[in-house]
Design a protein around this motif. Sequence first.
Motif, PDB file in Angstrom:
ATOM      1  N   TYR A 130     -10.254  -0.564  -5.042  1.00  0.00           N
ATOM      2  CA  TYR A 130     -10.342   0.653  -4.229  1.00  0.00           C
ATOM      3  C   TYR A 130     -10.248   0.274  -2.752  1.00  0.00           C
ATOM      4  O   TYR A 130     -11.012  -0.570  -2.271  1.00  0.00           O
ATOM      5  CB  TYR A 130     -11.655   1.384  -4.499  1.00  0.00           C
ATOM      6  N   GLU A 158      -7.452   4.846  -1.727  1.00  0.00           N
ATOM      7  CA  GLU A 158      -6.364   4.587  -2.667  1.00  0.00           C
ATOM      8  C   GLU A 158      -6.786   3.518  -3.657  1.00  0.00           C
ATOM      9  O   GLU A 158      -7.654   2.687  -3.361  1.00  0.00           O
ATOM     10  CB  GLU A 158      -5.110   4.164  -1.911  1.00  0.00           C
ATOM     11  N   SER A 212       0.575   4.443   0.682  1.00  0.00           N
ATOM     12  CA  SER A 212       0.584   5.401   1.797  1.00  0.00           C
ATOM     13  C   SER A 212       1.013   4.769   3.113  1.00  0.00           C
ATOM     14  O   SER A 212       1.198   5.474   4.100  1.00  0.00           O
ATOM     15  CB  SER A 212      -0.802   6.019   1.966  1.00  0.00           C
ATOM     16  N   ARG A 258      -9.209   8.139   3.847  1.00  0.00           N
ATOM     17  CA  ARG A 258      -8.337   8.001   2.676  1.00  0.00           C
ATOM     18  C   ARG A 258      -8.835   6.891   1.744  1.00  0.00           C
ATOM     19  O   ARG A 258      -9.266   5.824   2.180  1.00  0.00           O
ATOM     20  CB  ARG A 258      -6.925   7.687   3.150  1.00  0.00           C
ATOM     21  N   TYR A 301      -5.598   0.555  -6.408  1.00  0.00           N
ATOM     22  CA  TYR A 301      -4.565  -0.365  -6.884  1.00  0.00           C
ATOM     23  C   TYR A 301      -4.918  -0.834  -8.291  1.00  0.00           C
ATOM     24  O   TYR A 301      -6.010  -1.367  -8.525  1.00  0.00           O
ATOM     25  CB  TYR A 301      -4.431  -1.563  -5.945  1.00  0.00           C
ATOM     26  N   GLU A 356       1.252  -2.709   5.707  1.00  0.00           N
ATOM     27  CA  GLU A 356       1.083  -2.284   4.326  1.00  0.00           C
ATOM     28  C   GLU A 356       1.121  -3.446   3.347  1.00  0.00           C
ATOM     29  O   GLU A 356       1.109  -3.259   2.127  1.00  0.00           O
ATOM     30  CB  GLU A 356       2.181  -1.283   3.950  1.00  0.00           C
ATOM     31  N   ILE A 402       0.853  -1.187   0.000  1.00  0.00           N
ATOM     32  CA  ILE A 402       0.000   0.000   0.000  1.00  0.00           C
ATOM     33  C   ILE A 402       0.890   1.238   0.000  1.00  0.00           C
ATOM     34  O   ILE A 402       1.748   1.394   0.877  1.00  0.00           O
ATOM     35  CB  ILE A 402      -0.934  -0.009   1.212  1.00  0.00           C
ATOM     36  N   TRP A 450      -0.117   1.995  -7.384  1.00  0.00           N
ATOM     37  CA  TRP A 450      -1.121   2.646  -6.562  1.00  0.00           C
ATOM     38  C   TRP A 450      -1.294   4.105  -6.988  1.00  0.00           C
ATOM     39  O   TRP A 450      -0.341   4.746  -7.423  1.00  0.00           O
ATOM     40  CB  TRP A 450      -0.706   2.619  -5.089  1.00  0.00           C
ATOM     41  N   SER A 451      -2.520   4.608  -6.814  1.00  0.00           N
ATOM     42  CA  SER A 451      -2.805   6.022  -7.003  1.00  0.00           C
ATOM     43  C   SER A 451      -3.816   6.455  -5.943  1.00  0.00           C
ATOM     44  O   SER A 451      -4.320   5.627  -5.174  1.00  0.00           O
ATOM     45  CB  SER A 451      -3.359   6.294  -8.408  1.00  0.00           C
ATOM     46  N   VAL A 452      -4.102   7.755  -5.898  1.00  0.00           N
ATOM     47  CA  VAL A 452      -4.991   8.304  -4.876  1.00  0.00           C
ATOM     48  C   VAL A 452      -6.305   8.745  -5.515  1.00  0.00           C
ATOM     49  O   VAL A 452      -6.314   9.321  -6.607  1.00  0.00           O
ATOM     50  CB  VAL A 452      -4.320   9.503  -4.173  1.00  0.00           C
TER      51      VAL A 452
END
Length: 358
Positions: free
Chosen positions: A73, A93, A57, A91, A95, A348, A55, A102-104
């Motif tokens: 998600y 994130e 973050s 939060r 995948y 993570e 992960i 990963w993105s936000v």
Amino acid sequence: MQRRTVLLLGAALAVSPAVKAHAHPDHPDHPATPGETPLVTEGPYGEGWRKLAPIASGPRQEHSVAAVGDKVYLIGGIVPEASGGVTTTGRVEVYDTRRDTWSVAAPLPVAMNHPNVAVVHGRIYVLGGLSGGSAWQALRDSFVYSPRVGRWRRLPPVPAGVERGSAAMGVHGTKILLAGGMRVLVPGAGGLQDTVDTVSAYDVVTGRWKSLPSLPQARDHVGGAVVGGTFYVLGGRDRGQVHVRDTVYALDPRARRWSERAPMPTARGGIAAAAVGRRIYTFGGEGRHDGDNPNTVFDETEAYDTVRDRWQRLAPMPVPRHGTAAVAVRGTIHIPGGGVLAGGAPVEVNDAYRPVHR
């Protein structure tokens, strides 16, 4: 089945400094010290298991997951605080299962742990959850997210009296099914855990809620899935980690009647569950093992055949976890995050399981 023991080399971020836990029922105690991240030694991958990009973050636990297209998600949950302990997050994130990246995404408008999440027609629905400080209380806040638009829209709240978090979730047509859950969770040893037997349905087209027959017994931290039009509720617990269950309940929404099916081989709560084809796969969990240790974190992978009403033990998790979630994308089950000690010990870790039947 041979188990893999995860050796926790560091102390965990814990909800309560007094909590101790086992990574395995035969492994010695590992005190939970707030403010330090647990270092995890992985068991062997293979036999369907694959290690993925962690992960981005950092550690996450008591979240939910949803799959839209090829993306997973990761929604809400608890994360470590710099000063020790954990805090609830909104939060989100994303995948990418094809690129292993990963993105936000836009965060939840309200931070939640144990959110009730489902996907209908490519949209992600969050129908309440838990949040708070020393006591996590049920929230009525509900939202829908469109990945195409990239933002959350508020929905009418969950009806008063049926709000909860940690429910078993399923989708039947345009209806989202919620079974069990909890209204209050006081983190720490002996804290109140208010488990319910409530079963509800939310129609995403009409926006209406409907009550369904209650579970035979109250459950939270439970697995849920709809296969062949039947809603299955697997394992879980009733008012605390020491009261884990092996029950499997099945609801035919048309007959509006619950029946009991073959029990799980291993009673456990805090499990992750996902369906592929006719089978429902269950992973990990937390709770009492064989009556001797209330702080076990399980590595079990067990599959339920909904046609034959039969269970099968499969290759265990390389990193045993509880408080995680699972979702299938193109036949592969993705399981990001979770806790490796009893209580709050987020990691993570991100891995995937491709069903392999012996």
